[in-house]
Scaffold this motif. Structure first.
Motif, PDB file in Angstrom:
ATOM      1  N   SER A 213      48.450 -33.491  43.752  1.00 24.68           N
ATOM      2  CA  SER A 213      47.654 -34.371  44.609  1.00 24.68           C
ATOM      3  C   SER A 213      47.433 -35.717  43.929  1.00 24.68           C
ATOM      4  O   SER A 213      47.106 -35.785  42.758  1.00 24.68           O
ATOM      5  CB  SER A 213      46.307 -33.716  44.889  1.00 24.68           C
ATOM      6  OG  SER A 213      45.400 -34.667  45.375  1.00 24.68           O
ATOM      7  N   SER A 214      47.602 -36.775  44.673  1.00 26.56           N
ATOM      8  CA  SER A 214      47.369 -38.106  44.093  1.00 26.56           C
ATOM      9  C   SER A 214      45.893 -38.316  43.769  1.00 26.56           C
ATOM     10  O   SER A 214      45.525 -39.304  43.163  1.00 26.56           O
ATOM     11  CB  SER A 214      47.873 -39.200  45.031  1.00 26.56           C
ATOM     12  OG  SER A 214      47.169 -39.153  46.241  1.00 26.56           O
ATOM     13  N   GLN A 215      45.037 -37.364  44.179  1.00 28.70           N
ATOM     14  CA  GLN A 215      43.626 -37.434  43.834  1.00 28.70           C
ATOM     15  C   GLN A 215      43.384 -37.093  42.365  1.00 28.70           C
ATOM     16  O   GLN A 215      42.316 -37.326  41.839  1.00 28.70           O
ATOM     17  CB  GLN A 215      42.813 -36.490  44.727  1.00 28.70           C
ATOM     18  CG  GLN A 215      42.951 -36.776  46.209  1.00 28.70           C
ATOM     19  CD  GLN A 215      42.520 -38.189  46.570  1.00 28.70           C
ATOM     20  OE1 GLN A 215      41.488 -38.642  46.121  1.00 28.70           O
ATOM     21  NE2 GLN A 215      43.316 -38.882  47.353  1.00 28.70           N
ATOM     22  N   VAL A 216      44.360 -36.493  41.709  1.00 29.95           N
ATOM     23  CA  VAL A 216      44.251 -36.150  40.293  1.00 29.95           C
ATOM     24  C   VAL A 216      44.846 -37.318  39.505  1.00 29.95           C
ATOM     25  O   VAL A 216      46.053 -37.498  39.485  1.00 29.95           O
ATOM     26  CB  VAL A 216      44.992 -34.830  39.966  1.00 29.95           C
ATOM     27  CG1 VAL A 216      44.930 -34.527  38.490  1.00 29.95           C
ATOM     28  CG2 VAL A 216      44.437 -33.686  40.788  1.00 29.95           C
ATOM     29  N   PRO A 217      44.018 -38.126  38.848  1.00 26.72           N
ATOM     30  CA  PRO A 217      44.542 -39.328  38.201  1.00 26.72           C
ATOM     31  C   PRO A 217      45.178 -39.095  36.833  1.00 26.72           C
ATOM     32  O   PRO A 217      45.827 -39.989  36.308  1.00 26.72           O
ATOM     33  CB  PRO A 217      43.306 -40.209  38.063  1.00 26.72           C
ATOM     34  CG  PRO A 217      42.191 -39.228  37.909  1.00 26.72           C
ATOM     35  CD  PRO A 217      42.567 -38.051  38.770  1.00 26.72           C
ATOM     36  N   PHE A 218      45.017 -37.911  36.273  1.00 19.97           N
ATOM     37  CA  PHE A 218      45.461 -37.684  34.897  1.00 19.97           C
ATOM     38  C   PHE A 218      46.067 -36.289  34.791  1.00 19.97           C
ATOM     39  O   PHE A 218      45.355 -35.291  34.902  1.00 19.97           O
ATOM     40  CB  PHE A 218      44.248 -37.796  33.961  1.00 19.97           C
ATOM     41  CG  PHE A 218      44.591 -37.895  32.509  1.00 19.97           C
ATOM     42  CD1 PHE A 218      44.626 -39.127  31.880  1.00 19.97           C
ATOM     43  CD2 PHE A 218      44.856 -36.764  31.760  1.00 19.97           C
ATOM     44  CE1 PHE A 218      44.922 -39.224  30.524  1.00 19.97           C
ATOM     45  CE2 PHE A 218      45.150 -36.849  30.407  1.00 19.97           C
ATOM     46  CZ  PHE A 218      45.184 -38.091  29.791  1.00 19.97           C
ATOM     47  N   LEU A 219      47.375 -36.217  34.604  1.00 19.56           N
ATOM     48  CA  LEU A 219      48.041 -34.937  34.373  1.00 19.56           C
ATOM     49  C   LEU A 219      48.325 -34.839  32.882  1.00 19.56           C
ATOM     50  O   LEU A 219      49.025 -35.683  32.316  1.00 19.56           O
ATOM     51  CB  LEU A 219      49.354 -34.840  35.157  1.00 19.56           C
ATOM     52  CG  LEU A 219      49.256 -34.883  36.672  1.00 19.56           C
ATOM     53  CD1 LEU A 219      50.647 -34.754  37.290  1.00 19.56           C
ATOM     54  CD2 LEU A 219      48.337 -33.808  37.201  1.00 19.56           C
ATOM     55  N   TYR A 220      47.778 -33.823  32.249  1.00 20.27           N
ATOM     56  CA  TYR A 220      47.915 -33.642  30.803  1.00 20.27           C
ATOM     57  C   TYR A 220      48.678 -32.355  30.544  1.00 20.27           C
ATOM     58  O   TYR A 220      48.281 -31.292  30.992  1.00 20.27           O
ATOM     59  CB  TYR A 220      46.532 -33.585  30.154  1.00 20.27           C
ATOM     60  CG  TYR A 220      46.549 -33.242  28.689  1.00 20.27           C
ATOM     61  CD1 TYR A 220      46.981 -34.172  27.751  1.00 20.27           C
ATOM     62  CD2 TYR A 220      46.138 -32.001  28.244  1.00 20.27           C
ATOM     63  CE1 TYR A 220      46.985 -33.866  26.403  1.00 20.27           C
ATOM     64  CE2 TYR A 220      46.138 -31.682  26.903  1.00 20.27           C
ATOM     65  CZ  TYR A 220      46.573 -32.621  25.982  1.00 20.27           C
ATOM     66  OH  TYR A 220      46.586 -32.300  24.655  1.00 20.27           O
ATOM     67  N   LEU A 221      49.791 -32.481  29.839  1.00 17.67           N
ATOM     68  CA  LEU A 221      50.601 -31.325  29.472  1.00 17.67           C
ATOM     69  C   LEU A 221      50.762 -31.320  27.967  1.00 17.67           C
ATOM     70  O   LEU A 221      51.001 -32.369  27.366  1.00 17.67           O
ATOM     71  CB  LEU A 221      51.992 -31.410  30.118  1.00 17.67           C
ATOM     72  CG  LEU A 221      52.026 -31.442  31.634  1.00 17.67           C
ATOM     73  CD1 LEU A 221      52.144 -32.863  32.123  1.00 17.67           C
ATOM     74  CD2 LEU A 221      53.184 -30.624  32.131  1.00 17.67           C
ATOM     75  N   ALA A 222      50.641 -30.159  27.350  1.00 16.50           N
ATOM     76  CA  ALA A 222      50.807 -30.044  25.902  1.00 16.50           C
ATOM     77  C   ALA A 222      51.860 -28.978  25.605  1.00 16.50           C
ATOM     78  O   ALA A 222      51.772 -27.859  26.110  1.00 16.50           O
ATOM     79  CB  ALA A 222      49.484 -29.688  25.241  1.00 16.50           C
ATOM     80  N   PHE A 223      52.855 -29.358  24.819  1.00 19.64           N
ATOM     81  CA  PHE A 223      53.969 -28.486  24.468  1.00 19.64           C
ATOM     82  C   PHE A 223      54.422 -28.806  23.047  1.00 19.64           C
ATOM     83  O   PHE A 223      54.003 -29.790  22.458  1.00 19.64           O
ATOM     84  CB  PHE A 223      55.174 -28.747  25.389  1.00 19.64           C
ATOM     85  CG  PHE A 223      54.980 -28.370  26.812  1.00 19.64           C
ATOM     86  CD1 PHE A 223      55.189 -27.065  27.237  1.00 19.64           C
ATOM     87  CD2 PHE A 223      54.604 -29.308  27.757  1.00 19.64           C
ATOM     88  CE1 PHE A 223      55.032 -26.708  28.563  1.00 19.64           C
ATOM     89  CE2 PHE A 223      54.442 -28.968  29.087  1.00 19.64           C
ATOM     90  CZ  PHE A 223      54.653 -27.663  29.480  1.00 19.64           C
ATOM     91  N   HIS A 224      55.365 -28.018  22.567  1.00 20.87           N
ATOM     92  CA  HIS A 224      56.138 -28.418  21.406  1.00 20.87           C
ATOM     93  C   HIS A 224      57.271 -29.267  21.958  1.00 20.87           C
ATOM     94  O   HIS A 224      57.785 -29.000  23.043  1.00 20.87           O
ATOM     95  CB  HIS A 224      56.693 -27.200  20.656  1.00 20.87           C
ATOM     96  CG  HIS A 224      55.617 -26.387  20.008  1.00 20.87           C
ATOM     97  ND1 HIS A 224      54.930 -26.818  18.905  1.00 20.87           N
ATOM     98  CD2 HIS A 224      55.095 -25.177  20.335  1.00 20.87           C
ATOM     99  CE1 HIS A 224      54.041 -25.913  18.562  1.00 20.87           C
ATOM    100  NE2 HIS A 224      54.102 -24.911  19.424  1.00 20.87           N
ATOM    101  N   GLY A 225      57.631 -30.314  21.234  1.00 26.80           N
ATOM    102  CA  GLY A 225      58.619 -31.228  21.783  1.00 26.80           C
ATOM    103  C   GLY A 225      59.794 -31.505  20.875  1.00 26.80           C
ATOM    104  O   GLY A 225      59.769 -31.215  19.673  1.00 26.80           O
TER     105      GLY A 225
END
Length: 188
Positions: A53-65
């Motif tokens: 949803s564009s109502q969520v201004p911050f998508l945070y993902l944490a992984f090994h990269g």
């Protein structure tokens, strides 16, 4: 909270800190937390109505990269195409995608990923690391960025200032190579 699993390492999870921090912020958030063990889970999480949803201004993902990708375990991971596909959007999205993963935006592979993700997701910015990061350096950098983002009266408008303040004020952010790719910086 629609968490799919409690499988993540609770001793190192950011979730308790994020939950505790939310009520102290100018713009408290509702945390949507999920353990993502594979590409199918990543796609499901990104496409979930509470996430995309564009109502969520911050998508945070944490992984090994790795440069241009993430890893789920010692043998599985996702590269440029697999990471970009779930985020493809037909309309502009007033959000940023923040990927806390070592070296994800390093080298040419990382820059290609960032530029494709920004272009295809139609987000305001994509943020991540260009170097290997110690857990504490990454965690405190992420928490500082999130706190400043959600304490800003208009975080999307002030995004460049927020990013620069974290880089200028916090040496570990520079050490892990925190980098922002924004529509403004690549001329979109």
């Amino acid at each position: 909270d629609w968490s799919t699993s409690t499988h993540s390492n609770d001793n190192l999870a950011l979730r308790p800190s994020l939950l505790a921090m939310s009520p102290t912020l100018l713009h408290p958030y509702r945390l949507q937390h999920s353990y993502i063990p594979d590409e199918e889970s990543l796609y499901s999480w990104v496409q979930h109505p509470n996430t995309i949803s564009s109502q969520v201004p911050f998508l945070y993902l944490a992984f090994h990269g790795i440069p241009g990708g993430i890893t789920y375990n010692d043998t599985e991971g996702s590269g440029i195409d697999e990471l970009v596909h779930p985020f493809i959007s037909a309309t502009d999205a007033k959000r940023i995608i923040y990927i806390g993963a070592c070296s994800i935006f390093s080298n040419s592979e990382g820059e290609i990923l960032a530029e494709h993700l920004l272009e295809q997701s139609k987000s305001e910015a994509v943020i991540g690391y260009t170097a290997n990061a110690k857990w504490y350096d990454a965690t405190f950098t992420d928490l500082l960025f999130i706190a400043r983002f959600y304490n800003s009266p208009n975080p999307l408008y002030e995004l460049e200032e927020i990013y620069n303040s974290v880089i200028n004020d916090f040496a570990p952010a520079r050490k892990i190579g925190l980098k922002m790719f924004s529509r403004k910086s690549i001329g979109n």
